[in-house]
Every structure is written in C-alpha cells, then in structure tokens.
Design an enzyme around this catalytic site. Structure first.
Site, short mmCIF file in Angstrom:
data_model
loop_
_atom_site.label_atom_id
_atom_site.label_comp_id
_atom_site.label_asym_id
_atom_site.label_seq_id
_atom_site.Cartn_x
_atom_site.Cartn_y
_atom_site.Cartn_z
N ARG A 93 102.17 78.36 49.43
CA ARG A 93 102.13 77.45 49.89
C ARG A 93 102.37 77.63 51.31
O ARG A 93 102.88 78.48 51.43
CB ARG A 93 103.65 76.27 49.20
CG ARG A 93 103.48 75.51 50.21
CD ARG A 93 104.61 74.72 49.68
NE ARG A 93 105.55 72.73 50.02
CZ ARG A 93 105.78 72.78 51.31
NH1 ARG A 93 106.53 73.81 51.90
NH2 ARG A 93 106.18 71.42 51.66
N ASN A 170 105.20 67.91 54.47
CA ASN A 170 106.24 68.44 54.18
C ASN A 170 107.44 67.11 54.09
O ASN A 170 107.26 66.89 55.05
CB ASN A 170 106.67 69.56 54.81
CG ASN A 170 107.53 70.18 54.67
OD1 ASN A 170 107.38 71.27 53.15
ND2 ASN A 170 108.69 70.90 55.47
N GLU A 171 108.23 67.09 53.45
CA GLU A 171 109.68 66.71 53.52
C GLU A 171 109.15 65.32 54.63
O GLU A 171 110.16 65.38 55.40
CB GLU A 171 111.14 67.68 53.78
CG GLU A 171 111.30 69.30 53.61
CD GLU A 171 112.51 70.00 53.73
OE1 GLU A 171 112.13 69.61 55.66
OE2 GLU A 171 112.19 71.04 53.25
N HIS A 237 112.80 70.02 46.95
CA HIS A 237 113.30 71.50 47.74
C HIS A 237 114.55 71.38 47.65
O HIS A 237 115.48 70.94 47.41
CB HIS A 237 113.04 71.35 48.88
CG HIS A 237 111.58 71.18 50.08
ND1 HIS A 237 111.29 71.13 50.54
CD2 HIS A 237 110.25 71.47 48.51
CE1 HIS A 237 110.05 71.24 50.51
NE2 HIS A 237 109.18 71.03 49.62
N TYR A 239 118.35 73.06 48.38
CA TYR A 239 119.24 74.04 49.10
C TYR A 239 120.08 73.80 48.63
O TYR A 239 121.10 73.91 47.77
CB TYR A 239 118.60 74.12 50.67
CG TYR A 239 117.80 74.95 50.84
CD1 TYR A 239 117.10 75.93 50.72
CD2 TYR A 239 116.08 73.38 50.80
CE1 TYR A 239 115.55 76.23 51.20
CE2 TYR A 239 114.56 73.63 50.84
CZ TYR A 239 114.26 75.55 51.51
OH TYR A 239 113.08 76.25 51.72
N GLU A 266 110.11 74.08 47.42
CA GLU A 266 110.51 75.66 48.04
C GLU A 266 112.19 75.41 47.60
O GLU A 266 113.00 74.80 46.61
CB GLU A 266 110.90 75.09 49.67
CG GLU A 266 110.07 74.84 49.98
CD GLU A 266 110.22 73.86 51.77
OE1 GLU A 266 111.63 74.25 52.01
OE2 GLU A 266 109.26 73.55 52.84
N TRP A 295 111.00 80.35 49.54
CA TRP A 295 110.73 79.76 50.97
C TRP A 295 111.58 81.57 51.96
O TRP A 295 112.90 81.33 51.34
CB TRP A 295 111.38 78.87 51.68
CG TRP A 295 111.51 78.51 52.96
CD1 TRP A 295 112.23 78.70 54.23
CD2 TRP A 295 110.36 78.26 53.86
NE1 TRP A 295 111.00 78.91 55.27
CE2 TRP A 295 109.98 78.41 55.01
CE3 TRP A 295 109.29 77.08 52.92
CZ2 TRP A 295 109.56 77.36 56.15
CZ3 TRP A 295 108.74 76.69 54.50
CH2 TRP A 295 108.78 76.85 55.56
#
Length: 553
Positions: A93, A170-171, A237, A239, A266, A295
């Site tokens: 990516r 992105n985001e 994503h 996290y 990610e 990531w």
C-alpha cells in the site's frame, strides 16, 4: 509529523462479547447486515468482488499480505519495493499526496510507482493521504478533493485494473462529523465510476480509520450498493481500539457474515492510543481469509518510530515488529501467496533457485551473529534469501535479506544455534536448504556485573521524560546487549534514544543501538525516553541486562 494519524480523544468504547460468542453469533448477524440488491453493473476488467471476496480477473481468490510504504515522504526510496517483495509480501500500500498537504505525486510519478510494483510482482494499493483526519486535522481535505486527484492522474491507472487497487482516501474523517462519511464515500465512489474508473476501489473507515463509532460497519452495505460496479472493498485500521481478540473477531466477523469484503489496511504492534492485539489481527485474518497490510516499512517519525519494520530502510536491520509481521505465526512469510496475474500464462516459472552457499558466521556477540553466504542462481532471477534456524528437525525463519548477508539478533548468551539459508525467486519458488553452520554465542555478563540508574528528568500532565544509565561493573566487555524492566502504574514509552524499545503491556525491552552496543569494563551508556502515564507513578526498580539481574547504580 505523522503522529496524529490515530488520535482518539474522548473515546468511549462499547463492550464486546468474547470472541467465541461473537463467532457463534455470526449467522444471526446476516439479518441485520443484509446487502441490498444492486443494479446491473459492468463486468470488471481486473480485480472484482464476488460474494464478499476479492477475486483476480482469472477468478483466483486474492488475500492481501503486505505492508504500507510512505512513498510521498520518501520518493527516493522506491527500492523498498524490492526489499518488501524479497521478504515475501504480495501487496504494498503506497502513500501518495494530492499536493494539498505534502508534495504532489503527479501522473508520471504514479505511473512509475505502478511500474515498479509490477516489476516486483506486487499488487499496488494506492492511497491519497491528504484526507487523513478531515474535520479534525488542520489542512486535511475532503473525499471529493481526493476524487479530483484520482481523476487528474487517471492516465497512469487506466489499463492497470488487474494490478492496482485505488484506495480513495486515507482515514477520511477524524472524530468530528464522522457520520458524514457514508454520504461522502458514496459520492466519491460514484464520481470515480462516472469518470471511467473500472478498478476495485478501497474505502477507509472514519474515526482516524478505526471506526470506533461503527459508522462504516453499520453503513457498509448501503455504501457497497451505491457502487454501480459492486466492486468496493472496506478497509479498517486496527490500533489501540482493537486491543482484544474479541474486538478484532467481532468486527471482522460481521463483515464476513454479511458477505461484505474487508481488509485490515493498517495495523501495528503498539500505538500511543493503546496496545493493539496484533496476534489476534494475524490469527483472525488467517482464519477468515482476510487481507492485511501492516504499518509501515520504514521512515516513521513524530513519536511512532517503533512502527518501523526495518531501520532506516535497511532490509538487513529488521525491528522486532518487522520480524513479528514477516516471520512470526500467521505472518507474511507463512501465509502470503503471489497474485495469479504474475503466475499466469505459458511462461510460468516453476523452477526453484539453486541452493545458496553454506553460511559463514562472523561478529558473534552474546545476542547476535552476522552471516554471509554464496549467491544462488535462478533461470529468471533470485529475489531474496531466508535465513532459517534449524532445531529438532524444524526450521524457523529468523531473518530475510535481498543480498547475501544478514544479521540475526535476539539470541541468548552462551547458546549454540544452527543456521542455514534458502533462496527465493519472483514466482515464490524456494531453493533447497544450504549446508548449515553452527554458532555458539558469547557469554553474557555474569550476575551482578551490571548496574542501572533510573531517574525522571521532567514531568508534565500525562507525560514524563526519564534517563537510564547502564554500567558494566564486570571485567569483560559487553558487545551487544538487551535491557529489560517492568513498568508500574500503566506507563508507556513513546520515544526512546540510544536503543530500540519494544513494549508489551508493562514489560519493556530495549535493544542497543549500533553506537551504544559496546560496554567496556567500567564503561556506561545513557538512554533517554519520553513516556505517558495517567498520574505520577512509581519508578521501575528491577533491571536485567542480557538476562542477568543488575544492581542499582
């Protein structure tokens, strides 16, 4: 510079059931997440979505196994694609910029990125980063502006539908006005389709990509139905929001149950907003056949340097995060399959490279060894090498390299290890194993031959700075070291200098930097770091160096 990408202020997470209960309830979730019928759509010319799965043009089921590469900030580091491929990835990516927040990647540059992905037999997911945290992050742009950019560089992408996935932005929302994500995402998809994009499109979740409010999860079916080509993949994503196996399994399981395509676009092993459960991400994605993209390869800054997989873009200096993602259980080396588009046709390469030469050991320390070996040959070309540890008839990949040298780290002192090497080619063929070499690491410091001093040098609300001084009190030099301690009171390191820090819960491990690795008798080295904590906490009191307990300095 990029440490604000996943901030989650004032976050209130709902409670989740245990993973087993979530998986048991997946069938019932179909009723809540039924995908509306879509109108007739054009047959995709490359990647396509069918029955909730991402397929290649050939009909081959494709599961992404790869990493993110920060191209827009490191435009001179496209050789990273060679190294990423050599370690076994099938997808990369690539971070691009529309020019609104960073230097614009123009049509020629995008075309070159695609060409380099193809040369390295990687599927290319291209994303615009300027949308990151829109509504909350200063300077962030809308998904509509991202669609403008894709239309402007369309000439670089037409005809690449079987090699490229377009990740629109992105985001695209922070935590402000994130409910607008649904309408804005539908509009961006429809604009790209109207402009002639036949590619599989990927859309990121709001809430800095982590969808803690479940806007994407609960509206994915309607967004998918709004795509006239029915060819959109959803990207979550993972996290700090996803810090338990239950949360990972519940979120991904709902998409699978609803037959909606999803990837983990990610994720990391640690983050300032919490400690992600990377083992659960890897395990659940394997069980469900879902793609993931870690990531990131290298070049992180602003306090998240620990997310680098290799140090300073050097493929031979893998971090603990890189080793976990590439070589650990359910990692890339164990689960990645090259895209069929690179294996199709009469020219299929089924011939493995020759075995490399026997490895030769040098620079043996108490925790590492440097290995070199003779190059293998291949009818098409060798793309990389895997160093394996051989023990009890089993092999474990401990390092990968694009060239004929590698350093294996994280070894125990005064211990015998046997290593060998295998070569890989671009088609994924692996050679026979080389002859082996057996190495005994150097003794570590004896118990009581180290002393550690720890002091807080500065404090502020929610954070602090500390200094750690490590002294060799023995009579022999220490060449290579790992320092460990346990934090009380929920403290976490955000940035450290003098070494590389890894933290799992309260347990901290710091590996020496090249310039701090040697400790002569009576010598010392100073480390410094910044950290977070909810209130003034106690200092750690017990330290060990290469497994030996240290006294207080």
């Amino acid at each position: 510079m990029r440490d604000t990408r996943h901030r989650l202020p004032h976050l209130h997470l709902p409670q989740h059931p245990h993973l087993s209960a979530a998986l048991a309830a997946l069938a019932a979730l179909l009723l809540a997440l039924l995908t509306p019928a879509t109108s007739a759509h054009a047959a995709p010319t490359g990647f396509r979505v069918e029955n909730g799965r991402l397929l290649e043009a050939s009909g081959n089921d494709f599961v992404m196994r790869g990493v993110n590469h920060a191209h827009t900030w490191y435009a001179d580091r496209l050789d990273a694609l060679d190294h990423i491929k050599a370690k076994g990835a099938n997808t990369v990516r690539v971070v691009l910029s529309s020019g609104d927040r960073w230097t614009r990647n123009d049509t020629a540059d995008v075309a070159n990125v695609v060409a380099q992905c193809k040369r390295n037999r990687l599927i290319c997911v291209l994303e615009v980063h300027d949308t990151t945290g829109y509504g909350e992050q200063s300077g962030a742009v809308t998904l509509s502006r991202a669609a403008d950019y894709w239309i402007e560089v369309r000439d670089a992408l037409v005809g690449q539908e079987d090699h490229v996935v377009v990740n629109i932005g992105n985001e695209p929302y922070g935590n402000t006005d994130h409910t607008r994500w649904t309408a804005d995402t539908k509009a961006a998809i429809q604009r790209l389709r109207a402009a002639g994009f036949d590619h599989t499109l990927m859309v990121d979740a709001p809430n800095w990509g982590q969808d803690w409010a479940f806007t994407m999860r609960d509206n994915a079916a309607s967004v998918f139905a709004a795509d006239p080509d029915a060819n959109t993949v959803f990207s979550i994503h993972m996290y700090g929001v996803f810090d338990t196996a239950a949360e990972v399994g519940d979120y991904l399981g709902r998409f699978v149950a609803a037959k909606l395509p999803v990837v983990v676009g990610e994720f990391g092993h640690d983050h300032s907003d919490g400690n992600p459960d990377e083992d659960a991400v890897l395990s659940v994605t394997r069980q469900l056949g879902i793609g993931y993209l870690g990531w990131s390869w290298s070049g992180n800054g602003g306090g998240v340097e620990y997310l680098d997989m290799v140090e300073n873009f050097d493929p031979d200096r893998m971090t603990s995060w890189g080793r976990r993602l590439f070589d650990g259980p359910d990692g890339i080396a164990a689960t990645s399959e090259e895209a069929a588009v690179y294996r199709s046709g009469p020219g299929d390469d089924t011939t493995a490279p020759t075995a490399p030469g026997a490895p030769v050991a040098s620079a043996v320390t108490s925790s590492s060894v440097a290995l070199s070996w003779g190059a293998a040959t291949d009818a098409v070309g060798v793309t990389g090498y895997d160093v394996v540890r051989v023990a009890g008839g089993q092999e474990t990949v401990v390092a990968s390299a694009a060239g004929t040298t590698a350093t294996v780290t994280g070894l125990a002192a005064d211990t015998s290890y046997t290593f060998a090497v295998r070569a890989r080619d671009a088609a994924g063929n692996r050679s026979a194993r080389s002859a082996t070499v057996t190495v005994t690491t150097a003794p570590g410091p004896a118990a009581g031959s180290c002393a550690v001093g720890y002091r807080v040098t500065g404090e502020w609300p929610g954070g602090f700075q500390a200094e750690v001084v490590v002294r060799n009190t023995g009579s022999a030099a220490v060449d290579g070291w790992t320092l460990r301690w346990t934090f009380p009171a929920g403290q976490r390191i955000t940035s450290l200098w003098g070494g590389t820090a890894t933290q799992s819960g309260a347990e901290v491990s710091v590996a020496a930097a090249p310039y701090t690795a040697t400790l002569p008798p009576s010598g010392s080295v100073s480390l410094g770091f910044t950290g977070t904590r909810s209130a003034a906490g106690a200092d750690p009191t017990a330290f060990s160096l290469n497994g030996a307990e240290c006294s207080a300095a």
